[in-house]
Scaffold this active site. Structure first.
Site, PDB file in Angstrom:
ATOM      1  N   PHE A 100      44.903  50.713  36.884  1.00 17.86           N
ATOM      2  CA  PHE A 100      43.135  51.362  37.375  1.00 17.86           C
ATOM      3  C   PHE A 100      43.304  51.927  38.498  1.00 17.86           C
ATOM      4  CE2 PHE A 100      41.582  48.289  40.056  1.00 17.86           C
ATOM      5  CZ  PHE A 100      43.483  47.003  39.969  1.00 17.86           C
ATOM      6  N   ASP A 118      39.809  30.575  46.472  1.00 18.99           N
ATOM      7  CA  ASP A 118      40.586  31.664  46.472  1.00 18.99           C
ATOM      8  C   ASP A 118      38.670  32.275  46.925  1.00 18.99           C
ATOM      9  OD1 ASP A 118      39.568  34.573  47.009  1.00 18.99           O
ATOM     10  OD2 ASP A 118      40.760  35.275  45.117  1.00 18.99           O
ATOM     11  N   LYS A 129      33.982  40.183  51.630  1.00 20.20           N
ATOM     12  CA  LYS A 129      32.748  40.184  50.646  1.00 20.20           C
ATOM     13  C   LYS A 129      31.973  39.437  50.963  1.00 20.20           C
ATOM     14  CE  LYS A 129      35.159  41.241  46.327  1.00 20.20           C
ATOM     15  NZ  LYS A 129      34.750  41.712  45.354  1.00 20.20           N
ATOM     16  N   PHE A 148      42.459  37.439  39.061  1.00 16.69           N
ATOM     17  CA  PHE A 148      42.331  38.819  40.167  1.00 16.69           C
ATOM     18  C   PHE A 148      43.638  39.426  39.635  1.00 16.69           C
ATOM     19  CE2 PHE A 148      40.872  41.524  43.393  1.00 16.69           C
ATOM     20  CZ  PHE A 148      39.860  42.445  42.731  1.00 16.69           C
ATOM     21  N   THR A 149      43.275  40.550  39.729  1.00 16.72           N
ATOM     22  CA  THR A 149      44.502  42.007  39.524  1.00 16.72           C
ATOM     23  C   THR A 149      45.220  42.136  40.749  1.00 16.72           C
ATOM     24  OG1 THR A 149      43.078  43.223  40.657  1.00 16.72           O
ATOM     25  CG2 THR A 149      42.844  43.334  38.684  1.00 16.72           C
ATOM     26  N   TYR A 177      47.594  42.592  72.174  1.00 10.21           N
ATOM     27  CA  TYR A 177      48.339  42.300  70.709  1.00 10.21           C
ATOM     28  C   TYR A 177      48.598  40.689  70.430  1.00 10.21           C
ATOM     29  CZ  TYR A 177      52.457  42.825  67.537  1.00 10.21           C
ATOM     30  OH  TYR A 177      52.965  42.919  66.598  1.00 10.21           O
ATOM     31  N   ARG A 180      36.625  47.145  34.325  1.00  8.28           N
ATOM     32  CA  ARG A 180      37.087  45.668  34.261  1.00  8.28           C
ATOM     33  C   ARG A 180      37.985  45.352  32.614  1.00  8.28           C
ATOM     34  NH1 ARG A 180      38.568  44.653  39.151  1.00  8.28           N
ATOM     35  NH2 ARG A 180      40.070  46.421  38.460  1.00  8.28           N
TER      36      ARG A 180
HETATM   37  N1  F0G Z   1      40.421  37.618  45.533  1.00  7.46           N
HETATM   38  C1  F0G Z   1      39.166  37.906  44.865  1.00  7.46           C
HETATM   39  C2  F0G Z   1      37.606  37.064  44.163  1.00  7.46           C
HETATM   40  C3  F0G Z   1      38.876  39.543  45.385  1.00  7.46           C
HETATM   41  O1  F0G Z   1      37.526  39.627  44.241  1.00  7.46           O
HETATM   42  C4  F0G Z   1      39.338  40.368  45.632  1.00  7.46           C
HETATM   43  C5  F0G Z   1      38.839  41.493  45.327  1.00  7.46           C
HETATM   44  C6  F0G Z   1      40.364  39.897  46.059  1.00  7.46           C
HETATM   45  C7  F0G Z   1      41.526  38.401  46.029  1.00  7.46           C
HETATM   46  C8  F0G Z   1      41.419  41.187  46.929  1.00  7.46           C
HETATM   47  O2  F0G Z   1      41.023  41.208  48.179  1.00  7.46           O
HETATM   48  O3  F0G Z   1      40.321  43.876  48.186  1.00  7.46           O
HETATM   49  O4  F0G Z   1      40.460  42.159  50.414  1.00  7.46           O
HETATM   50  O5  F0G Z   1      42.723  43.109  49.479  1.00  7.46           O
HETATM   51  N2  F0G Z   1      38.159  42.401  45.511  1.00  7.46           N
HETATM   52  C9  F0G Z   1      37.659  43.687  45.266  1.00  7.46           C
HETATM   53  C10 F0G Z   1      37.108  44.478  43.867  1.00  7.46           C
HETATM   54  C11 F0G Z   1      39.317  44.747  45.338  1.00  7.46           C
HETATM   55  O6  F0G Z   1      36.326  45.364  43.577  1.00  7.46           O
HETATM   56  O7  F0G Z   1      36.381  42.814  43.239  1.00  7.46           O
HETATM   57  P1  F0G Z   1      41.351  42.452  49.274  1.00  7.46           P
END
Ligand code: F0G
Length: 481
Positions: A454, A222, A265, A131-132, A79, A388
């Site tokens: 979405f 990022d 990714k 990003f969302t 842990y 998107r």
């Molecule tokens: N920043 C970027 C540029 C991303 O593309 C993502 C996630 C995140 C942050 C958030 O990271 O999913 O590990 O919590 N992109 C995914 C996509 C969800 O489908 O493009 P996460």
């Protein structure tokens, strides 16, 4: 990697052998029609068994290497004080040069910690594009996102190599308008996800850092798709073609105050992290880690994934790995382009993006052309893409739909997962759909969640267009395809 053929063509080539495979199936058109209707015309709500090629995302879906899988076996599940964490910290130091590492269970968890630690109500966060999840976390703590992309960024049919650059004049204006003390940080997203995976140049990052430093604004990077951005710098920016991905990553990190990434990714695992060389930032974030994620040496990640991430970070610096997604995406984009399908160019870092406004000019934006296109692509091919566009943009405080800058159907190309023949199939079916585009109509919401709608929202067609499209498809291909 690309390789030259004797007929003059250059094709992407796999620098790996595939030794474990997972079977997939193509459900017949009638099943697909039923499945997408059951899913409320939202591709997030489809089940794997109804999907042939899953191009929803490259997040957590890239093929892992033998070395990553082997490393998982030596995970230390302590842990506190886990040796797995120290192996990750060593990899972060080696690849990026950072001393302090905060693990988090995925990218948005890192964004949550950053928002909690650095943003006060009324603060502004500047971004080359949002990003969302990065936007949602800023807004959840009372901050505001200001996107200061260049005027070129939203031109989908383009040959501009760095549409992810931040506009320095707009940066200066924002400092004048809000005052530097109100700007919590400037966030640079390596290959801007929502506008087509477009990179920024190293020159732009250096200039952004100069301006940020002058006004004591932290630069947050990022790096979810960092190896792809580094690959584009190597292949597109003057003076970098002789430099290795490893060197470019080190060059980039010189300008970064706080780095974070989704490990899902470029690093091909399921996890995330924050890293920095400044103890004051580390000390500001660390107390929140056990509240939301877990102890400092696992941060909500499985120690198996921590081990695999240490390997994945080193592997993404290899030329063959850094280029493995981008070269296949370019191949896919080129096939669609030559068939007259409107796609975002230049090809980006995570997906092939089809421009729904140019593909379906007859569908008004309030009827969600990108959502309709994603549903129609699934119907005619069994391929799951992601909307998107306006569906991915939540309503404003007054409850009005906010029209997205771009309406894109995103076909992600997970690294080392799909082959050229599968991409050829995808291009063929999308081109067929383009030739029958007049049959596609719009969508309207029937169930709409209040945030990040979405993911779970359900829609229906505004006319029986899905039935008409199905009929045309059966006429050309029969019922079994
Ligand atoms: N920043 C970027 C540029 C991303 O593309 C993502 C996630 C995140 C942050 C958030 O990271 O999913 O590990 O919590 N992109 C995914 C996509 C969800 O489908 O493009 P996460």
């Amino acid at each position: 990697m690309k390789i030259q053929l004797s007929d003059g063509r250059s094709i992407p080539i796999e620098m790996h052998k595939i030794r474990i495979v997972q079977s997939t199936q193509l459900p017949p058109i009638k099943r697909r029609a039923a499945a997408i209707k059951e899913a409320g015309y939202n591709t997030f709500l489809l089940r794997t068994r109804d999907v042939f090629l899953d191009m929803l995302t490259d997040s957590g879906t890239n093929a892992m290497s033998d070395n990553q899988l082997a490393a998982m076996m030596r995970a230390d599940d302590a842990y506190a004080g886990s040796e797995s964490f120290f192996r990750l910290a060593d990899a972060v130091k080696e690849v990026f040069g950072f001393d302090y590492v905060i693990p988090a269970h995925q990218g948005r968890a890192a964004e949550h910690l950053l928002a909690k630690s650095f943003i006060k109500p009324g603060d502004v966060v500047l971004m080359n594009y949002h990003f969302t999840t990065s936007k949602a976390h800023v807004e959840q703590v009372g901050g505001k996102v200001l996107e200061i992309f260049t005027d070129d960024a939203l031109i989908t049919d383009s040959d501009i190599p760095f549409k992810g650059n931040l506009d320095l004049n707009k940066f200066e204006e924002a400092i004048k308008t809000y005052g530097a003390e109100k700007i919590a940080y400037v966030r640079m997203e390596a290959t801007t996800n929502l506008i087509g995976g477009q990179p920024f140049s190293l020159d732009n990052l250096r200039k952004v850092k100069d301006m940020a430093s002058k006004h004591k604004i932290p630069l947050v990077f990022d790096g979810s798709l960092i190896s792809e951005n580094a690959y584009f710098i190597q292949s597109r920016e003057k003076g970098f073609d002789g430099r290795s991905i490893k060197e470019i990553l080190k060059d980039l990190m010189k300008y970064v105050d706080i780095f974070y990434m989704s490990g899902r990714k470029s690093a091909a695992v399921r996890g995330g992290m924050i890293a920095t060389n400044q103890k004051k930032f580390y000390d500001q974030i660390l107390p929140w880690l056990p509240v939301y994620e877990g102890f400092a040496t696992y941060g909500g990640m499985s120690t198996k994934e921590i081990e695999a991430m240490a390997v994945g970070l080193r592997e993404m610096t290899e030329q063959e790995v850094a280029s493995s997604g981008a070269d296949f995406i370019e191949y896919f984009v080129d096939r669609l382009k030559e068939k007259g399908v409107p796609v975002v160019t230049p090809a980006g870092g995570l997906a092939c993006h089809v421009d729904a406004r140019r593909f379906l000019p007859h569908i008004p934006q309030p009827e969600y052309p990108a959502g309709a296109l994603a549903a129609a692509i699934y119907l005619v091919s069994g391929i799951r893409s992601m909307e998107r566009g306006t569906i991915s943009t939540d309503r404003d405080a007054q409850g009005n739909d906010v029209m997205a800058d771009l309406e894109l159907a995103r076909l992600a190309v997970p690294r080392r997962v799909y082959t050229m023949s599968q991409l050829d199939y995808a291009a063929d079916r999308i081109a067929w759909l383009h030739n029958h585009r007049d049959l596609v109509g719009g969508l309207k919401f029937i169930e709409e969640p209040p945030v990040l709608r979405f993911f779970f929202g359900k829609l229906q067609t505004v006319s029986p267009w899905a039935e008409n499209l199905q009929k045309a498809f059966i006429k050309d291909f029969g019922e079994d395809c």
